[in-house]
Design a protein around this motif. Structure first.
Motif, PDB file in Angstrom:
ATOM      1  N   VAL A 122       7.130  -4.771   5.403  1.00  0.00           N
ATOM      2  CA  VAL A 122       6.829  -5.852   4.467  1.00  0.00           C
ATOM      3  C   VAL A 122       5.449  -6.376   4.833  1.00  0.00           C
ATOM      4  CG1 VAL A 122       7.522  -8.114   3.611  1.00  0.00           C
ATOM      5  CG2 VAL A 122       9.276  -6.442   4.252  1.00  0.00           C
ATOM      6  N   ASP A 123       4.476  -6.140   3.944  1.00  0.00           N
ATOM      7  CA  ASP A 123       3.089  -6.485   4.262  1.00  0.00           C
ATOM      8  C   ASP A 123       2.353  -6.813   2.969  1.00  0.00           C
ATOM      9  OD1 ASP A 123       0.501  -6.705   5.218  1.00  0.00           O
ATOM     10  OD2 ASP A 123       0.484  -4.768   6.233  1.00  0.00           O
ATOM     11  N   VAL A 124       1.896  -8.055   2.835  1.00  0.00           N
ATOM     12  CA  VAL A 124       1.137  -8.451   1.650  1.00  0.00           C
ATOM     13  C   VAL A 124      -0.135  -7.612   1.518  1.00  0.00           C
ATOM     14  CG1 VAL A 124      -0.170 -10.299   2.771  1.00  0.00           C
ATOM     15  CG2 VAL A 124       0.319 -10.450   0.331  1.00  0.00           C
ATOM     16  N   ASN A 125      -0.632  -7.079   2.636  1.00  0.00           N
ATOM     17  CA  ASN A 125      -1.847  -6.264   2.634  1.00  0.00           C
ATOM     18  C   ASN A 125      -1.565  -4.761   2.566  1.00  0.00           C
ATOM     19  OD1 ASN A 125      -3.876  -8.387   3.016  1.00  0.00           O
ATOM     20  ND2 ASN A 125      -2.853  -8.688   4.970  1.00  0.00           N
ATOM     21  N   TRP A 167      -7.446  -1.973   3.137  1.00  0.00           N
ATOM     22  CA  TRP A 167      -8.271  -1.952   4.344  1.00  0.00           C
ATOM     23  C   TRP A 167      -8.761  -3.370   4.579  1.00  0.00           C
ATOM     24  CZ3 TRP A 167      -9.569   2.224   7.481  1.00  0.00           C
ATOM     25  CH2 TRP A 167      -9.174   3.482   7.028  1.00  0.00           C
ATOM     26  N   ILE A 168      -8.568  -3.878   5.796  1.00  0.00           N
ATOM     27  CA  ILE A 168      -9.027  -5.227   6.142  1.00  0.00           C
ATOM     28  C   ILE A 168      -9.584  -5.201   7.562  1.00  0.00           C
ATOM     29  CG2 ILE A 168      -7.353  -6.336   4.590  1.00  0.00           C
ATOM     30  CD1 ILE A 168      -5.708  -7.088   7.077  1.00  0.00           C
ATOM     31  N   GLY A 169     -10.182  -6.316   7.967  1.00  0.00           N
ATOM     32  CA  GLY A 169     -10.580  -6.476   9.357  1.00  0.00           C
ATOM     33  C   GLY A 169      -9.348  -6.753  10.205  1.00  0.00           C
ATOM     34  N   VAL A 170      -9.551  -7.194  11.434  1.00  0.00           N
ATOM     35  CA  VAL A 170      -8.422  -7.486  12.319  1.00  0.00           C
ATOM     36  C   VAL A 170      -8.269  -9.001  12.473  1.00  0.00           C
ATOM     37  CG1 VAL A 170      -8.584  -5.303  13.541  1.00  0.00           C
ATOM     38  CG2 VAL A 170      -9.826  -7.275  14.416  1.00  0.00           C
ATOM     39  N   GLY A 171      -7.063  -9.428  12.786  1.00  0.00           N
ATOM     40  CA  GLY A 171      -6.804 -10.860  12.949  1.00  0.00           C
ATOM     41  C   GLY A 171      -5.357 -11.151  12.659  1.00  0.00           C
ATOM     42  N   GLY A 172      -5.054 -12.423  12.445  1.00  0.00           N
ATOM     43  CA  GLY A 172      -3.680 -12.789  12.169  1.00  0.00           C
ATOM     44  C   GLY A 172      -3.458 -14.284  12.149  1.00  0.00           C
ATOM     45  N   HIS A 173      -2.213 -14.667  12.275  1.00  0.00           N
ATOM     46  CA  HIS A 173      -1.805 -16.067  12.159  1.00  0.00           C
ATOM     47  C   HIS A 173      -2.051 -16.835  13.457  1.00  0.00           C
ATOM     48  CE1 HIS A 173       0.446 -14.041   8.983  1.00  0.00           C
ATOM     49  NE2 HIS A 173       0.360 -15.192   8.334  1.00  0.00           N
ATOM     50  N   CYS A 174      -2.550 -18.053  13.304  1.00  0.00           N
ATOM     51  CA  CYS A 174      -2.719 -18.947  14.451  1.00  0.00           C
ATOM     52  C   CYS A 174      -1.346 -19.433  14.904  1.00  0.00           C
ATOM     53  CB  CYS A 174      -3.586 -20.153  14.087  1.00  0.00           C
ATOM     54  SG  CYS A 174      -5.303 -19.751  13.712  1.00  0.00           S
ATOM     55  N   GLU A 175      -1.144 -19.413  16.205  1.00  0.00           N
ATOM     56  CA  GLU A 175       0.092 -19.928  16.765  1.00  0.00           C
ATOM     57  C   GLU A 175      -0.020 -21.436  16.962  1.00  0.00           C
ATOM     58  OE1 GLU A 175       0.775 -17.649  20.318  1.00  0.00           O
ATOM     59  OE2 GLU A 175       1.344 -15.877  19.178  1.00  0.00           O
ATOM     60  N   ASN A 207       0.493  -1.048  15.724  1.00  0.00           N
ATOM     61  CA  ASN A 207       1.735  -1.110  14.953  1.00  0.00           C
ATOM     62  C   ASN A 207       1.564  -1.696  13.555  1.00  0.00           C
ATOM     63  OD1 ASN A 207       1.403  -3.774  15.609  1.00  0.00           O
ATOM     64  ND2 ASN A 207       3.396  -4.034  16.588  1.00  0.00           N
ATOM     65  N   GLU A 208       0.359  -2.143  13.199  1.00  0.00           N
ATOM     66  CA  GLU A 208       0.144  -2.724  11.876  1.00  0.00           C
ATOM     67  C   GLU A 208      -0.613  -1.813  10.926  1.00  0.00           C
ATOM     68  OE1 GLU A 208      -1.102  -6.776  11.757  1.00  0.00           O
ATOM     69  OE2 GLU A 208       0.004  -7.265  13.567  1.00  0.00           O
ATOM     70  N   GLY A 209      -1.335  -0.823  11.485  1.00  0.00           N
ATOM     71  CA  GLY A 209      -2.097   0.073  10.623  1.00  0.00           C
ATOM     72  C   GLY A 209      -2.937   1.035  11.433  1.00  0.00           C
ATOM     73  N   TRP A 246      -9.075  -5.751  -1.122  1.00  0.00           N
ATOM     74  CA  TRP A 246      -8.808  -6.870  -2.013  1.00  0.00           C
ATOM     75  C   TRP A 246     -10.123  -7.223  -2.719  1.00  0.00           C
ATOM     76  CZ3 TRP A 246      -4.151  -8.752  -3.156  1.00  0.00           C
ATOM     77  CH2 TRP A 246      -3.106  -8.590  -2.254  1.00  0.00           C
ATOM     78  N   GLU A 247     -10.054  -7.643  -3.981  1.00  0.00           N
ATOM     79  CA  GLU A 247     -11.265  -8.024  -4.720  1.00  0.00           C
ATOM     80  C   GLU A 247     -11.984  -9.183  -4.032  1.00  0.00           C
ATOM     81  OE1 GLU A 247     -12.797  -6.449  -7.341  1.00  0.00           O
ATOM     82  OE2 GLU A 247     -11.286  -4.939  -6.827  1.00  0.00           O
ATOM     83  N   GLY A 248     -11.239 -10.134  -3.498  1.00  0.00           N
ATOM     84  CA  GLY A 248     -11.846 -11.263  -2.787  1.00  0.00           C
ATOM     85  C   GLY A 248     -12.558 -10.833  -1.517  1.00  0.00           C
ATOM     86  N   ASP A 249     -12.011  -9.813  -0.846  1.00  0.00           N
ATOM     87  CA  ASP A 249     -12.655  -9.316   0.369  1.00  0.00           C
ATOM     88  C   ASP A 249     -14.038  -8.763   0.050  1.00  0.00           C
ATOM     89  OD1 ASP A 249     -10.055  -9.854   1.222  1.00  0.00           O
ATOM     90  OD2 ASP A 249      -9.985  -8.122   2.559  1.00  0.00           O
ATOM     91  N   LYS A 250     -14.174  -8.136  -1.108  1.00  0.00           N
ATOM     92  CA  LYS A 250     -15.486  -7.613  -1.518  1.00  0.00           C
ATOM     93  C   LYS A 250     -16.506  -8.748  -1.609  1.00  0.00           C
ATOM     94  CE  LYS A 250     -13.438  -3.832  -4.135  1.00  0.00           C
ATOM     95  NZ  LYS A 250     -13.243  -3.260  -5.479  1.00  0.00           N
ATOM     96  N   ILE A 251     -16.055  -9.919  -2.052  1.00  0.00           N
ATOM     97  CA  ILE A 251     -16.952 -11.069  -2.187  1.00  0.00           C
ATOM     98  C   ILE A 251     -17.406 -11.545  -0.815  1.00  0.00           C
ATOM     99  CG2 ILE A 251     -17.103 -13.493  -2.892  1.00  0.00           C
ATOM    100  CD1 ILE A 251     -15.130 -12.753  -5.199  1.00  0.00           C
ATOM    101  N   PHE A 252     -16.470 -11.764   0.110  1.00  0.00           N
ATOM    102  CA  PHE A 252     -16.922 -12.287   1.412  1.00  0.00           C
ATOM    103  C   PHE A 252     -17.578 -11.223   2.273  1.00  0.00           C
ATOM    104  CE2 PHE A 252     -12.180 -12.375   2.160  1.00  0.00           C
ATOM    105  CZ  PHE A 252     -12.100 -11.420   3.151  1.00  0.00           C
ATOM    106  N   LEU A 253     -17.238  -9.953   2.095  1.00  0.00           N
ATOM    107  CA  LEU A 253     -17.985  -8.900   2.804  1.00  0.00           C
ATOM    108  C   LEU A 253     -19.442  -8.883   2.347  1.00  0.00           C
ATOM    109  CD1 LEU A 253     -15.331  -6.055   2.950  1.00  0.00           C
ATOM    110  CD2 LEU A 253     -16.550  -7.022   4.916  1.00  0.00           C
ATOM    111  N   ASN A 254     -19.663  -9.112   1.063  1.00  0.00           N
ATOM    112  CA  ASN A 254     -21.029  -9.207   0.555  1.00  0.00           C
ATOM    113  C   ASN A 254     -21.747 -10.414   1.154  1.00  0.00           C
ATOM    114  OD1 ASN A 254     -23.281  -8.507  -1.197  1.00  0.00           O
ATOM    115  ND2 ASN A 254     -22.667 -10.294  -2.400  1.00  0.00           N
TER     116      ASN A 254
END
Length: 147
Positions: free
Chosen positions: A25-28, A32-40, A99-101, A117-125
């Motif tokens: 179960v993965d919204v992504n 293809w994305i960078g690395v990171g995750g949820h703040c604890e 284990n995530e990709g 993601w279309e939004g990722d294209k915007i911030f990558l730019n």
């Protein structure tokens, strides 16, 4: 509201990218994305990005730059503040299995060929421009970027 991090690690004209194909179960999923995750609980975004990067890649970040704050709104998931970073300093050896990709160094000029993601294209730019820090709001309906 949740706080997350995303980091684009740079080396030799490439970004370290993750093809999200392993979690059930993965919204992504499939993206293809960078690395990171949820703040604890009690964790700052800069602490989170270092921890998440180490967990996902085996790399310990030594030079990290905060680059932006992206607000995600969607009809499918809770509102999210994503703290965006780039890093050009790290120690350690890249893990062979995540284990995530699947991890891969992708030349920056080839990112547009990936499923993003279309939004990722915007911030990558925006990351290619000499902007010290930016704010961006992205609103999705299902998987479609509205604004």
């Amino acid at each position: 509201m949740k706080n997350t991090t995303l980091c684009y690690i740079e080396k030799d004209g490439c970004y370290l990218m993750m093809h999200r194909i392993k979690k059930k179960v993965d919204v992504n999923e499939g993206k293809w994305i960078g690395v990171g995750g949820h703040c604890e609980e009690g964790e700052s975004p800069d602490e989170c990005v270092v921890r998440e990067t180490l967990e996902e890649t085996g790399l310990h970040l030594t030079h990290v730059q905060p680059r932006g704050l992206v607000t995600f709104c969607s009809n499918k998931w809770d509102m999210e503040y994503m703290h965006l970073f780039t890093a050009d300093g790290f120690e350690g050896k890249l893990v062979e299995e995540c284990n995530e990709g699947e991890l891969a160094w992708i030349p920056k000029d080839q990112l547009h060929t990936l499923t993003l993601w279309e939004g990722d294209k915007i911030f990558l730019n925006l990351l290619t421009k000499d902007i010290p820090y930016f704010y961006l709001k992205l609103e999705y309906r299902d998987d479609t970027l509205l604004c």
